[in-house]
Write an enzyme that holds these catalytic residues in place. Structure first.
Site, PDB file in Angstrom:
ATOM      1  N   GLN A 112      17.774   2.797  -8.643  1.00  0.00           N
ATOM      2  CA  GLN A 112      16.786   3.792  -8.237  1.00  0.00           C
ATOM      3  C   GLN A 112      17.448   5.169  -8.122  1.00  0.00           C
ATOM      4  OE1 GLN A 112      16.553   0.672  -6.302  1.00  0.00           O
ATOM      5  NE2 GLN A 112      14.734   0.080  -7.501  1.00  0.00           N
ATOM      6  N   ASN A 124      12.111   4.378  -9.689  1.00  0.00           N
ATOM      7  CA  ASN A 124      12.761   3.199 -10.267  1.00  0.00           C
ATOM      8  C   ASN A 124      13.435   3.572 -11.579  1.00  0.00           C
ATOM      9  OD1 ASN A 124      12.146   1.090  -8.404  1.00  0.00           O
ATOM     10  ND2 ASN A 124      10.045   1.025  -9.183  1.00  0.00           N
ATOM     11  N   CYS A 146      11.840   2.100  -0.389  1.00  0.00           N
ATOM     12  CA  CYS A 146      13.072   1.460  -0.868  1.00  0.00           C
ATOM     13  C   CYS A 146      13.959   1.243   0.358  1.00  0.00           C
ATOM     14  CB  CYS A 146      13.782   2.332  -1.904  1.00  0.00           C
ATOM     15  SG  CYS A 146      15.313   1.588  -2.522  1.00  0.00           S
ATOM     16  N   ASN A 149      16.894  -0.380   0.921  1.00  0.00           N
ATOM     17  CA  ASN A 149      18.336  -0.125   0.819  1.00  0.00           C
ATOM     18  C   ASN A 149      18.629   1.367   0.733  1.00  0.00           C
ATOM     19  OD1 ASN A 149      19.339  -2.822   0.896  1.00  0.00           O
ATOM     20  ND2 ASN A 149      18.602  -3.126  -1.181  1.00  0.00           N
ATOM     21  N   HIS A 160       4.706  -6.630  -2.778  1.00  0.00           N
ATOM     22  CA  HIS A 160       5.618  -7.779  -2.928  1.00  0.00           C
ATOM     23  C   HIS A 160       4.821  -9.080  -3.028  1.00  0.00           C
ATOM     24  CE1 HIS A 160       9.567  -5.900  -2.141  1.00  0.00           C
ATOM     25  NE2 HIS A 160       8.826  -4.993  -1.531  1.00  0.00           N
ATOM     26  N   ASN A 177       6.861  -6.393  -6.907  1.00  0.00           N
ATOM     27  CA  ASN A 177       8.241  -6.859  -6.746  1.00  0.00           C
ATOM     28  C   ASN A 177       8.186  -8.365  -6.507  1.00  0.00           C
ATOM     29  OD1 ASN A 177       9.902  -4.218  -6.555  1.00  0.00           O
ATOM     30  ND2 ASN A 177       8.200  -3.874  -5.148  1.00  0.00           N
ATOM     31  N   GLU A 221      12.854  -6.788  -9.317  1.00  0.00           N
ATOM     32  CA  GLU A 221      12.181  -5.610  -8.787  1.00  0.00           C
ATOM     33  C   GLU A 221      11.252  -4.949  -9.809  1.00  0.00           C
ATOM     34  OE1 GLU A 221      14.111  -2.562  -6.659  1.00  0.00           O
ATOM     35  OE2 GLU A 221      15.619  -3.878  -5.770  1.00  0.00           O
ATOM     36  N   ARG A 222      10.098  -4.548  -9.340  1.00  0.00           N
ATOM     37  CA  ARG A 222       9.198  -3.708 -10.145  1.00  0.00           C
ATOM     38  C   ARG A 222       9.987  -2.490 -10.623  1.00  0.00           C
ATOM     39  NH1 ARG A 222       4.222  -0.533  -7.279  1.00  0.00           N
ATOM     40  NH2 ARG A 222       5.976   0.217  -6.025  1.00  0.00           N
ATOM     41  N   CYS A 276      17.379  -6.243  -2.419  1.00  0.00           N
ATOM     42  CA  CYS A 276      16.136  -5.464  -2.301  1.00  0.00           C
ATOM     43  C   CYS A 276      15.764  -5.463  -0.827  1.00  0.00           C
ATOM     44  CB  CYS A 276      15.043  -6.101  -3.152  1.00  0.00           C
ATOM     45  SG  CYS A 276      13.447  -5.247  -3.051  1.00  0.00           S
ATOM     46  N   GLY A 277      15.822  -4.288  -0.206  1.00  0.00           N
ATOM     47  CA  GLY A 277      15.571  -4.201   1.234  1.00  0.00           C
ATOM     48  C   GLY A 277      14.129  -4.516   1.593  1.00  0.00           C
ATOM     49  N   GLY A 302      12.164  -6.192  -0.215  1.00  0.00           N
ATOM     50  CA  GLY A 302      11.959  -7.599  -0.557  1.00  0.00           C
ATOM     51  C   GLY A 302      12.408  -8.516   0.561  1.00  0.00           C
TER      52      GLY A 302
HETATM   53  N1  LIG Z   1      11.470  -1.666  -7.002  1.00  0.00           N
HETATM   54  C1  LIG Z   1      10.787  -1.256  -5.778  1.00  0.00           C
HETATM   55  C2  LIG Z   1      11.442   0.024  -5.203  1.00  0.00           C
HETATM   56  C3  LIG Z   1      12.841  -0.245  -4.706  1.00  0.00           C
HETATM   57  C4  LIG Z   1      12.869  -1.349  -3.708  1.00  0.00           C
HETATM   58  C5  LIG Z   1      14.237  -1.912  -3.395  1.00  0.00           C
HETATM   59  N2  LIG Z   1      15.334  -1.354  -4.144  1.00  0.00           N
HETATM   60  C6  LIG Z   1      14.501  -1.861  -1.917  1.00  0.00           C
HETATM   61  O1  LIG Z   1      15.675  -1.786  -1.493  1.00  0.00           O
HETATM   62  O2  LIG Z   1      13.513  -1.953  -1.146  1.00  0.00           O
HETATM   63  C7  LIG Z   1       9.334  -0.950  -6.086  1.00  0.00           C
HETATM   64  O3  LIG Z   1       9.027  -0.668  -7.253  1.00  0.00           O
HETATM   65  O4  LIG Z   1       8.519  -0.996  -5.154  1.00  0.00           O
END
Ligand SMILES: N[C@H](CCC[C@H](N)C(=O)O)C(=O)O
Length: 272
Positions: free
Chosen positions: A46, A64, A73, A75, A153, A184, A202-203, A211-212, A214
């Protein structure tokens, strides 16, 4: 004109972070995609832009690797929190988040989960706590669940997340029309009430090491289903996060945030 950036990660989910509080940094889907490219750009999951905010310590915008700007996001929020300092508030498209700095990272209040079908969102009304859905190649041990942590999610509880080919399984689910904003995809194995193994497609970025949001979504789903308790450790491929949540409350995510190096790029070399 060289543009400074910081290369950071949360458990191997990596970011290029621009601090635009002192001067605007123009960003677009095409530019984000180009910078995120691991061969022709800097490379990251990201791209993160810190901007001034009227309602918080700072505003955080997230793109993304495919160039899509997104709401949350986890993380990256911990990484930005370490740059802003203890007690910072961070404005995102998914809401204003409170953060405290810890010895090796940060602890962030990620807000309350949303379970309504049209908050995830789904394309039509459905029981998000027991989705009447299945996807080829994925044998689930309980009905899938869907929720929003600011971003969408879906959680699939499986017997052994490490046995799955998430590269093959994740993309079709991410792009299933039942998820109008895409989704996601979390493949979760509940090892005990205090530990969950999680792998994430991840989306917009594909399989990442962590993925935080997630981890937040999966912990909430497991606690809601009575299969885990608050304070659960979510074991991602890049390391562990601790998630605290009680039904009706907000989610607290605690974990590391790492600054790898600082650099600078010539933005004029990237698409406008
Ligand atoms: N791919 C996620 C964004 C980043 C999420 C992930 N990197 C995290 O740490 O939450 C989305 O499209 O919603």
């Amino acid at each position: 004109m060289p543009q400074p950036f910081r290369k950071m990660h949360g458990l191997g989910n990596d970011f290029v972070v621009f601090d635009a509080r002192g001067g605007a940094v123009a960003m677009s889907a095409a530019r984000a995609r180009a910078i995120a490219d691991r061969h022709f750009g800097v490379g990251c999951d990201q791209l993160v832009l810190i901007e001034p905010s009227d309602v918080a310590t700072a505003r955080m915008r997230i793109w993304n690797a495919d160039g899509g700007e997104v709401e949350s996001c986890g993380n990256a929020t911990r990484c930005v929190a370490t740059l802003l300092g203890d007690g910072a508030t961070i404005e995102t498209l998914g809401g204003v988040l409170d953060a405290s700095v810890t010895i090796d990272g940060a602890s962030v209040d990620m807000g309350a989960p949303r379970f309504e079908w049209d908050a995830v969102p789904l394309a039509y009304a459905m029981d998000t706590l027991a989705l009447p859905l299945a996807w080829g190649g994925v044998e689930t041990i309980a009905p899938p669940m869907a929720l929003s942590v600011g971003n969408p999610h879906v959680i699939l509880f499986v017997a052994d997340a490490d046995a799955l080919d998430i590269e093959a399984l994740g993309r079709p689910i991410e792009n299933d029309p039942i998820f109008p904003e895409r989704v996601n995809v979390n493949f979760a194995t509940i090892e005990s009430r205090t530990r969950i193994r999680l792998r994430v497609w991840e989306r917009g970025s594909g399989a990442t090491l962590a993925c935080g949001t997630g981890a937040c979504a999966t912990a909430v789903a497991a606690i809601r289903a009575g299969r885990a308790k608050s304070g659960v450790t979510v074991a991602l491929s890049g390391g562990d996060l601790v998630i605290d949540w009680q039904p009706g409350g907000t989610i607290r995510m605690t974990g590391p945030a790492t600054h790898v190096f600082s650099g600078e790029i010539d933005l004029a070399a990237f698409p406008a």
